[in-house]
Design a protein around this motif. Structure first.
Motif, PDB file in Angstrom:
ATOM      1  N   SER A 705       0.832  -1.205   0.000  1.00  0.00           N
ATOM      2  CA  SER A 705       0.000   0.000   0.000  1.00  0.00           C
ATOM      3  C   SER A 705       0.863   1.250   0.000  1.00  0.00           C
ATOM      4  O   SER A 705       0.639   2.179  -0.776  1.00  0.00           O
ATOM      5  CB  SER A 705      -0.875   0.042   1.250  1.00  0.00           C
ATOM      6  OG  SER A 705      -1.705  -1.066   1.271  1.00  0.00           O
ATOM      7  N   VAL A 709       1.204   4.230  -2.896  1.00  0.00           N
ATOM      8  CA  VAL A 709       1.094   5.677  -2.724  1.00  0.00           C
ATOM      9  C   VAL A 709       2.366   6.356  -3.234  1.00  0.00           C
ATOM     10  O   VAL A 709       2.310   7.373  -3.911  1.00  0.00           O
ATOM     11  CB  VAL A 709       0.842   6.029  -1.245  1.00  0.00           C
ATOM     12  CG1 VAL A 709       0.863   7.544  -1.044  1.00  0.00           C
ATOM     13  CG2 VAL A 709      -0.486   5.453  -0.790  1.00  0.00           C
ATOM     14  N   LEU A 712       2.255   6.347  -7.080  1.00  0.00           N
ATOM     15  CA  LEU A 712       1.323   7.310  -7.666  1.00  0.00           C
ATOM     16  C   LEU A 712       1.821   8.737  -7.446  1.00  0.00           C
ATOM     17  O   LEU A 712       1.623   9.611  -8.290  1.00  0.00           O
ATOM     18  CB  LEU A 712      -0.074   7.108  -7.083  1.00  0.00           C
ATOM     19  CG  LEU A 712      -0.646   5.724  -7.426  1.00  0.00           C
ATOM     20  CD1 LEU A 712      -1.990   5.518  -6.744  1.00  0.00           C
ATOM     21  CD2 LEU A 712      -0.790   5.536  -8.925  1.00  0.00           C
ATOM     22  N   GLU A 722      -2.204  12.804 -12.407  1.00  0.00           N
ATOM     23  CA  GLU A 722      -2.729  12.513 -11.076  1.00  0.00           C
ATOM     24  C   GLU A 722      -3.662  11.314 -11.177  1.00  0.00           C
ATOM     25  O   GLU A 722      -4.738  11.398 -11.745  1.00  0.00           O
ATOM     26  CB  GLU A 722      -3.479  13.738 -10.535  1.00  0.00           C
ATOM     27  CG  GLU A 722      -4.206  13.494  -9.228  1.00  0.00           C
ATOM     28  CD  GLU A 722      -3.432  14.032  -8.023  1.00  0.00           C
ATOM     29  OE1 GLU A 722      -2.989  15.182  -8.099  1.00  0.00           O
ATOM     30  OE2 GLU A 722      -3.284  13.294  -7.030  1.00  0.00           O
ATOM     31  N   LEU A 725      -5.774   6.951  -5.873  1.00  0.00           N
ATOM     32  CA  LEU A 725      -5.061   5.894  -5.143  1.00  0.00           C
ATOM     33  C   LEU A 725      -5.637   4.517  -5.441  1.00  0.00           C
ATOM     34  O   LEU A 725      -4.985   3.508  -5.235  1.00  0.00           O
ATOM     35  CB  LEU A 725      -5.117   6.164  -3.633  1.00  0.00           C
ATOM     36  CG  LEU A 725      -4.245   7.333  -3.138  1.00  0.00           C
ATOM     37  CD1 LEU A 725      -4.356   7.476  -1.633  1.00  0.00           C
ATOM     38  CD2 LEU A 725      -2.796   7.122  -3.536  1.00  0.00           C
ATOM     39  N   SER A 726      -6.863   4.497  -5.935  1.00  0.00           N
ATOM     40  CA  SER A 726      -7.490   3.203  -6.230  1.00  0.00           C
ATOM     41  C   SER A 726      -6.977   2.609  -7.541  1.00  0.00           C
ATOM     42  O   SER A 726      -7.308   1.476  -7.868  1.00  0.00           O
ATOM     43  CB  SER A 726      -8.998   3.370  -6.310  1.00  0.00           C
ATOM     44  OG  SER A 726      -9.312   4.360  -7.275  1.00  0.00           O
ATOM     45  N   LEU A 729      -5.841  -0.932  -7.802  1.00  0.00           N
ATOM     46  CA  LEU A 729      -6.804  -2.016  -7.574  1.00  0.00           C
ATOM     47  C   LEU A 729      -7.214  -2.635  -8.896  1.00  0.00           C
ATOM     48  O   LEU A 729      -7.498  -3.826  -8.974  1.00  0.00           O
ATOM     49  CB  LEU A 729      -8.044  -1.492  -6.845  1.00  0.00           C
ATOM     50  CG  LEU A 729      -7.790  -0.986  -5.430  1.00  0.00           C
ATOM     51  CD1 LEU A 729      -9.057  -0.403  -4.838  1.00  0.00           C
ATOM     52  CD2 LEU A 729      -7.289  -2.132  -4.553  1.00  0.00           C
TER      53      LEU A 729
ATOM     54  N   ILE B 156       4.565  13.044  -0.122  1.00  0.00           N
ATOM     55  CA  ILE B 156       3.429  12.154   0.104  1.00  0.00           C
ATOM     56  C   ILE B 156       2.554  12.698   1.226  1.00  0.00           C
ATOM     57  O   ILE B 156       1.327  12.749   1.119  1.00  0.00           O
ATOM     58  CB  ILE B 156       3.931  10.732   0.439  1.00  0.00           C
ATOM     59  CG1 ILE B 156       4.567  10.120  -0.810  1.00  0.00           C
ATOM     60  CG2 ILE B 156       2.804   9.855   0.954  1.00  0.00           C
ATOM     61  CD1 ILE B 156       5.240   8.795  -0.563  1.00  0.00           C
ATOM     62  N   TYR B 160      -1.140  13.571   0.193  1.00  0.00           N
ATOM     63  CA  TYR B 160      -2.126  12.507   0.376  1.00  0.00           C
ATOM     64  C   TYR B 160      -2.732  12.447   1.777  1.00  0.00           C
ATOM     65  O   TYR B 160      -3.780  11.856   1.960  1.00  0.00           O
ATOM     66  CB  TYR B 160      -1.512  11.148   0.025  1.00  0.00           C
ATOM     67  CG  TYR B 160      -1.136  11.029  -1.437  1.00  0.00           C
ATOM     68  CD1 TYR B 160      -2.125  10.761  -2.401  1.00  0.00           C
ATOM     69  CD2 TYR B 160       0.175  11.193  -1.857  1.00  0.00           C
ATOM     70  CE1 TYR B 160      -1.795  10.666  -3.742  1.00  0.00           C
ATOM     71  CE2 TYR B 160       0.511  11.099  -3.198  1.00  0.00           C
ATOM     72  CZ  TYR B 160      -0.481  10.835  -4.133  1.00  0.00           C
ATOM     73  OH  TYR B 160      -0.159  10.739  -5.463  1.00  0.00           O
ATOM     74  N   TRP B 185       0.930   6.484   9.388  1.00  0.00           N
ATOM     75  CA  TRP B 185       0.590   5.584   8.275  1.00  0.00           C
ATOM     76  C   TRP B 185      -0.036   4.283   8.764  1.00  0.00           C
ATOM     77  O   TRP B 185      -1.069   3.844   8.260  1.00  0.00           O
ATOM     78  CB  TRP B 185       1.845   5.293   7.443  1.00  0.00           C
ATOM     79  CG  TRP B 185       1.580   4.259   6.390  1.00  0.00           C
ATOM     80  CD1 TRP B 185       1.687   2.914   6.537  1.00  0.00           C
ATOM     81  CD2 TRP B 185       1.077   4.490   5.073  1.00  0.00           C
ATOM     82  NE1 TRP B 185       1.294   2.271   5.398  1.00  0.00           N
ATOM     83  CE2 TRP B 185       0.910   3.217   4.482  1.00  0.00           C
ATOM     84  CE3 TRP B 185       0.754   5.632   4.356  1.00  0.00           C
ATOM     85  CZ2 TRP B 185       0.434   3.066   3.191  1.00  0.00           C
ATOM     86  CZ3 TRP B 185       0.294   5.484   3.064  1.00  0.00           C
ATOM     87  CH2 TRP B 185       0.131   4.205   2.480  1.00  0.00           C
ATOM     88  N   GLU B 189      -3.726   2.933   7.913  1.00  0.00           N
ATOM     89  CA  GLU B 189      -3.831   1.697   7.136  1.00  0.00           C
ATOM     90  C   GLU B 189      -4.622   0.633   7.914  1.00  0.00           C
ATOM     91  O   GLU B 189      -5.458  -0.067   7.359  1.00  0.00           O
ATOM     92  CB  GLU B 189      -2.413   1.205   6.802  1.00  0.00           C
ATOM     93  CG  GLU B 189      -2.334  -0.090   6.044  1.00  0.00           C
ATOM     94  CD  GLU B 189      -2.563   0.042   4.537  1.00  0.00           C
ATOM     95  OE1 GLU B 189      -2.905   1.140   4.077  1.00  0.00           O
ATOM     96  OE2 GLU B 189      -2.429  -0.982   3.849  1.00  0.00           O
ATOM     97  N   LEU B 199      -7.251   1.615   0.126  1.00  0.00           N
ATOM     98  CA  LEU B 199      -6.937   2.940  -0.392  1.00  0.00           C
ATOM     99  C   LEU B 199      -8.025   3.484  -1.312  1.00  0.00           C
ATOM    100  O   LEU B 199      -7.850   4.495  -1.966  1.00  0.00           O
ATOM    101  CB  LEU B 199      -5.616   2.888  -1.167  1.00  0.00           C
ATOM    102  CG  LEU B 199      -4.373   2.564  -0.341  1.00  0.00           C
ATOM    103  CD1 LEU B 199      -3.160   2.419  -1.242  1.00  0.00           C
ATOM    104  CD2 LEU B 199      -4.142   3.648   0.709  1.00  0.00           C
ATOM    105  N   ARG B 200      -9.136   2.743  -1.382  1.00  0.00           N
ATOM    106  CA  ARG B 200     -10.161   3.060  -2.359  1.00  0.00           C
ATOM    107  C   ARG B 200     -10.600   4.527  -2.323  1.00  0.00           C
ATOM    108  O   ARG B 200     -10.811   5.142  -3.342  1.00  0.00           O
ATOM    109  CB  ARG B 200     -11.357   2.137  -2.138  1.00  0.00           C
ATOM    110  CG  ARG B 200     -12.082   1.784  -3.398  1.00  0.00           C
ATOM    111  CD  ARG B 200     -12.990   0.596  -3.167  1.00  0.00           C
ATOM    112  NE  ARG B 200     -12.233  -0.648  -3.066  1.00  0.00           N
ATOM    113  CZ  ARG B 200     -12.678  -1.740  -2.423  1.00  0.00           C
ATOM    114  NH1 ARG B 200     -13.849  -1.731  -1.823  1.00  0.00           N
ATOM    115  NH2 ARG B 200     -11.961  -2.832  -2.387  1.00  0.00           N
TER     116      ARG B 200
END
Lengths: 1005, 246
Positions: A705, A709, A712, A722, A725-726, A729, B156, B160, B185, B189, B199-200
């Motif tokens: 995971s 990140v 990306l 851009e 984050l999905s 998947l 990051i 994010y 994090w 998580e 992370l959807r």
């Protein structure tokens, strides 16, 4: 036959079906077995399920000449590999081919041999039979015995037919090659046979080279110590330095009385008849021994049941003596048909069609490359030749594409197109025609009766589950007797029966739909193994047909030092003239392959080369390129027509590779890399693994995971893309991520810099009718101006976006593009043909926005005749000839193909051979859309200056647009005239004066 | 509290011999406030005999799943899956190799079959260590990371993470910043895994306590108060967190 059906089919009429030999045979079988056959599918099922009975019935119905007992027809129909057919039957192959029923029959034509420069030779059935018997007798007199091997280096002429038939009539085995093959290739084959006799053409039609041919034959003869003599089938000079007796066919024929035993001796059904050659991946070519009975029975079945050949037919299957189709067409004599052969070169697209017309050929057989040559050169046989007698067109050798069916139906006639496929290994077909069934474009009609042909699911084409490995699950009479020099049958077993137990595995990929229609998908052994993913190159080629810049291509797997499983995909492309393999084109090829095929089909390297290696028979040789790239000896170098191409391929790939490594290593300017490579670099960096395959799953190579990140984020920072984050998947590989990026963005720029310039007032040239700007590059390079020159191309060329449908929409978008490059300052606009309308409308819009347009050039731009003043329109419509562009109104596709043909031919001039394809489907579609935009566009007045460049050889089918432009361009229209036709204006030499006009009109001082 | 079927020691179990591999599993201390949750840990540096024992517990499908990866990833997957089977079997009372897994509507793995009902679990591994969390009180999520400096940490975090988290992390420098980042994090998580969303919806979706007592401060579509977050210290340079519904 008056076939009907919609555009994509040809359906046989009721009378044709009722009269076909297949129908008669089905009735015969129904009566004999007491089974009613519902339809052809049912009958095929019977022929496979009861194959023993089927072959027995066919032997009975076909009325062949034989002796002994027809029982059993097959020793064991379940013993695929070992069953023996008709063990108690004796026959003579030639006796059956040359059967003559009475004097009337004897006078019917048997062989018509056409030459390039001499009149045709003609033999009746009686004459042919007579000659064959005479020559066979002389061969016996020379000491040729049943089982002896006779080899021949001969052209496809009547003498070769006589010699070949005489050889096998005497019980010897015949094996032929063509003189244009190299001596090494020929000896690779013949040395294995230990032949007793060498038959050859000593002369060529072109006298200059005949000594050379004779000397080459001498070299072959000297290398074959088993020979007891030579037979010349022409009067060429005796081969120098050969101690053996040299006999002449003409001498044999002049002495019929001295022939030994003028009769047909009958041999066992499985007596060896022909030896054919098939080159494998390693070692010398396989020498495949075919039996007399199996060959005869299979050919009689294919000719009579599947092709409906009968005595009233004239078959012309264009072949050479080295191809199995020579043997195949020879057997057509057994169906009573006359055969036409031709031994000349293909001087042009019309060569074979002229023979077809002259001899009133009813069934014409050829190959996809010849049909492509005709289409490429814009040749429409029907317009030049009387093809009324043609009732079927056969094609084999490679896959016949759907558009080629259309081409035949448009330019030859609406006759059944029978694509047939089988091979040297079985001296016949697994899939072929059927006179009782409709022909659907792009499809082969049926499977060969009695043969249990199946598509075995395979890992080769995982993306298309219906495509499978072509196998035959039962024994069949034309299964070879074996290989020469393979007494224990191990090589034979390994070649066909090892891969799938109790099945003949042919090495082709096939798709059989539930109705029995078949589509071939290329060789399964040509399947590439890229990082463990198996990829059919045919799928790649199919997608590339939509890239107009690509004329031809081959995909190759290249091993890498990381081992056999780490092979990478290299795509070699031959571009059309003036196309350039820049990053944009490379990226477009990759993206198209990713979206239309799969991410696995995306090549690691795309490399442009001038020529692909082709064999003497014109087939692309993937193997030669693969061997050369792998750095191993090219096994089939001798059979290449252009072995020099390999050197360039190796050099270009090495250069491209070095360039790529440098880029990967430097990791500095990713901006110019194709998207997949940019992504690959970032993935490798984030995951700290290299090299990564484009198909590696992110999580399988250590992605987490947090890694996702970080990845990306790096893509966001480095590429400015851009991604949510999905993303990981659903897009877990580099390639699917590239595809995901491609699907969202508008990375396909509609403006392309054709020529850089130092000035700040660019010239924009809008695309022509087909939306593409490929042809504008030559023009741009000829311009002398300091303006940067941009081409504006159609939306939709990338196949991801929908094209605009009106000139106004195009102008809107292009104006936006222009303003992005040149926000305020002046610019110049031009448009070729249809593009002139777009440029004109752009100029109107830009000036309307207050932006200055300092030049507007319309390059032979027509307007719809509705724009003419009423009187002029009426006059034009009365006088216009109904053809060419006028045709576009009712038959746009045909007219566009014509236009493109002219264009393609013009481009082809600078090349030794016009290659590539007719109008790609994508361009055809854009052309149609633009044609309708053309017809709808009504230009309004423009308050500015403009230049109108006129092609003086005006197409009479188009109205003269000059009055319209004069009226619309208010301050004044400047007219320049060039003496050429509309479709020549962008092509050498006319492009130069055009460039002069443009340079003058767009002067910036 | 959770009660184990076969005691604390993961000794010889049912069908398969897991004598060596089983002994490698060690319980991790969990904050007593998070009752009803147990966390087990296994290091990834095992002998091949131990990995073979883990492998023997897997179904063909699980083996195939691991075989297509890079070797070190495959090894981690085998160990993690084997550990999960042993841990769960001890609570559920079914032989490790007989446990059957399914997924819920969100794709989160769960135990199928009547015996598995009511049990929740979560697995995570870093480069060196694997954690298995089991819960009988509700959905659970666990995460573990090796604490290593990241060159892109600031980017990051800024881009994010939730703004309050970013501010707190970036206020620090050096190792403290790295520590804060990972503490943040693993909590995020663990929570997102417990929710089954991963992370959807992105990482800004929730905010956790970077300093002081671990906990979920806010979540966009959720009541932050129903979640318990506890830090885990499986070893030096390792930081973990477990999240469970109260």
């Amino acid at each position: 036959m008056t076939p009907t059906g919609d555009a994509g089919t040809v359906v046989p009429d009721v009378a044709t079906v009722a009269a076909s030999q297949l129908t008669q045979f089905m009735k015969f079988c129904a009566a004999k077995t007491g089974r009613p056959f519902a339809d052809d599918t049912d009958f095929y099922a019977f022929s496979v399920a009861e194959s023993q009975e089927f072959w027995g019935l066919f032997l009975e119905w076909s009325d062949l000449l034989w002796e002994g007992s027809p029982d059993p027809s097959c020793t064991d129909p379940t013993a695929c590999e070992s069953a023996v057919f008709f063990p108690h039957l004796r026959l003579n192959y030639v006796e059956n081919l040359l059967r003559v029923d009475g004097p009337e029959d004897a006078r019917r034509p048997a062989v018509i041999a056409h030459h390039e420069r001499r009149p045709a030779d003609r033999l009746t059935r009686g004459e042919l039979r007579d000659r064959v018997l005479t020559v066979a007798g002389h061969l016996r007199g020379l000491g040729i015995r049943p089982g002896d091997r006779v080899v021949a280096v001969v052209r496809n002429n009547a003498e070769a037919l006589v010699a070949g038939l005489a050889t096998v009539a005497a019980g010897a085995t015949f094996s032929s090659v063509a003189p244009e093959m190299g001596n090494v290739t020929i000896l690779d084959r013949f040395e294995q046979l230990e032949p007793r006799l060498l038959i050859a053409n000593f002369a060529v039609d072109d006298d200059v080279t005949s000594t050379m041919l004779s000397a080459r034959v001498a070299e072959i003869a000297r290398a074959l110590p088993s020979l007891i003599g030579l037979v010349a089938i022409d009067d060429g000079p005796a081969p120098p330095g050969v101690a053996l007796p040299v006999h002449r066919l003409a001498t044999f024929l002049a002495q019929p009385g001295e022939a030994t035993g003028r009769h047909f001796e009958r041999f066992p059904f499985n007596h060896p008849l022909f030896i054919l050659f098939s080159s494998g991946t390693t070692g010398r070519p396989k020498c495949i021994i075919h039996g007399a009975g199996g060959t005869l029975l299979e050919h009689a079945k294919e000719h009579r049941l599947h092709t409906d050949l009968r005595p009233s037919d004239t078959l012309f299957f264009h072949t050479s003596t080295a191809w199995m189709m020579w043997n195949w067409q020879l057997s057509a004599l057994a169906s009573g048909a006359a055969i036409v052969v031709y031994d000349g070169p293909l001087a042009g697209a019309d060569t074979l069609w002229r023979v077809v017309a002259t001899e009133r050929v009813t069934v014409f057989g050829t190959s996809p490359p010849y049909l492509q040559l005709c289409a490429d050169s814009g040749y429409a046989p029907r317009e030049h030749c009387d093809l009324a007698a043609v009732r079927a067109v056969l094609s084999t050798g490679s896959i016949l594409h759907a558009e080629q069916y259309d081409w035949i139906w448009d330019h030859v006639g609406r006759v059944p197109v029978q694509s047939i496929s089988g091979g040297t290994d079985v001296i016949g077909c697994f899939v072929l025609g059927n006179p009782n069934l409709p022909v659907y474009r792009g499809k082969i009609q049926s499977r060969s009766l009695g043969l249990d042909v199946r598509a075995l699911p395979t890992a080769s084409a995982p993306s298309q589950p219906r495509i499978g490995e072509l196998v035959c699950g039962n024994p069949f009479p034309s299964r070879p007797l074996g290989f020469v020099g393979d007494d224990d049958g191990v090589r034979f077993h390994d070649a066909y029966y090892r891969e799938n137990k109790d099945m003949w595995t042919h090495g082709d990929l096939v798709e059989i739909d539930p109705s029995g229609q078949v589509r071939m998908h290329g060789r399964s052994d040509g399947v590439l193994n890229i990082h463990g993913a198996r990829i059919g190159p045919a799928e790649i080629y199919r997608v590339l047909r939509d890239v107009p810049e690509v004329a031809d291509a081959i995909a190759i797997e290249q091993p890498t030092p990381e081992g056999p499983d780490a092979a990478r995909l290299v795509l070699l492309v031959v571009l059309r003239p003036s196309a350039v393999l820049d990053d944009e084109l490379t990226a477009r090829i990759r993206q198209l392959l990713a979206s239309e095929a799969s991410p696995a089909h995306v090549p690691h390297l795309v490399v442009d080369v001038e020529a692909l290696p082709v064999t003497h028979s014109g087939k692309r040789s993937e193997r030669a390129a693969r061997d050369a790239l792998a750095g191993v000896t090219v096994v089939n170098a001798q059979s290449l027509a252009n072995p020099g191409s390999l050197e360039q391929i190796v050099a270009r790939v090495a250069r491209a590779d070095a360039l790529l490594r440098e880029r990967l290593h430097a990791r500095r300017d990713l901006g110019s890399e194709p998207m997949v490579e940019q992504l690959r670099a970032i993935w490798e960096e984030v995951l700290d693994v290299a090299p990564l395959a484009l198909t590696d799953n992110f999580f399988d190579v250590g992605g987490t995971s947090l890694g996702a990140v970080r990845l990306l984020n790096a893509i966001r920072v480095r590429l400015g893309v851009e991604l949510p984050l999905s993303t990981l998947l659903h897009s877990r590989t580099i390639e699917s991520m590239a595809a995901a990026i491609a699907a969202d963005d508008v990375e396909f720029p509609l403006h392309v810099l054709l020529k850089p310039g130092t000035g700040d007032r660019p010239l924009f040239i809008a695309h022509g009718l087909f939306g593409d700007i490929l042809q504008l590059r030559t023009l741009a390079l000829e311009l002398s101006t300091d303006r940067p020159v941009y081409g504006l191309r159609s939306r939709g060329l990338d196949r991801r976006t929908e094209p605009f449908t009106t000139v106004e929409e195009m102008a809107d978008e292009f104006v936006a593009q222009v303003r992005r490059i040149q926000p305020t300052g002046p610019c110049a606009l031009a448009g070729h043909s249809f593009g002139g309308l777009v440029a004109f409308e752009m100029a109107r819009r830009l000036t309307g926005m207050g932006q200055q347009v300092d030049a507007l050039i319309l390059i032979d731009t027509y307007v719809d005749d509705a724009c003419l003043p009423t009187l002029a329109r009426a006059r034009f419509r009365l006088t216009r000839p109904v053809r060419k562009i006028g045709l576009a109104i009712r038959q746009p596709a045909r007219a566009l193909t014509w236009l493109w043909g002219g264009l393609a031919a013009a481009f082809g001039r600078s090349r030794p051979q016009p290659r590539g394809e007719a109008l790609p489907p994508l361009l055809l579609r854009l052309g149609k859309i633009n044609m309708s935009a053309f017809r709808r566009y009504r230009p309004l007045p423009y308050d500015g200056h403009a230049t109108f460049v006129r092609a003086m050889n005006r197409d009479p089918a188009q109205c003269d647009p000059l009055p319209v432009w004069t009226r619309l361009v208010r301050p004044g229209l400047h007219v320049e005239s060039l003496s050429c036709a509309h479709d020549e204006i962008l092509v050498e030499p006319h492009v130069r004066p055009l460039a002069d006009v443009l340079s003058r009109s767009a002067r910036t001082d | 509290m959770l009660s184990l079927h076969v005691g604390v020691s993961m000794g010889p179990a049912w069908g398969c011999d897991i004598a060596r591999f089983g002994r490698r599993l060690v319980a991790v201390d969990v904050d007593p406030s998070v009752a009803g949750v147990a966390v087990w840990q296994v290091g990834l540096g095992l002998s091949s005999a131990e990995v073979d024992e883990a492998m023997a517990l897997l179904t063909d499908e699980e083996r195939a799943h691991s075989s297509r990866c890079r070797p070190d990833v495959a090894r981690a997957r085998v160990i993690a899956r084997g550990a999960l089977r042993i841990v769960l079997s001890s609570y559920v009372g079914v032989a490790p190799e007989e446990l059957e897994f399914g997924t819920d509507a969100t794709g989160k793995p769960l135990l199928s079959g009547p015996t598995g009902r009511g049990w929740h679990f979560s697995v995570s591994h870093s480069a060196s260590c694997c954690l298995v969390a089991v819960s009988e009180r509700g959905p659970v999520g666990v995460d573990i990371e090796d604490v290593t400096p990241l060159p892109d940490l600031a980017e990051i975090t800024q881009h994010y993470f939730a703004p309050d988290e970013a501010a707190e992390i970036l206020r620090r420098t050096g190792p403290a910043r790295t520590q804060a980042f990972f503490r943040c994090w693993v909590q995020k998580e663990a929570y997102l895994k417990a929710r089954g969303v991963g992370l959807r919806h992105g990482l800004k979706h929730c905010s956790v306590a970077v300093q002081g007592r671990a906990g979920l401060r806010s979540a966009m579509d959720d009541d932050a108060r129903v979640w318990l977050l506890a830090p885990l210290r499986p070893g030096p340079d390792l930081v973990g967190a477990v999240a469970v519904r109260r």
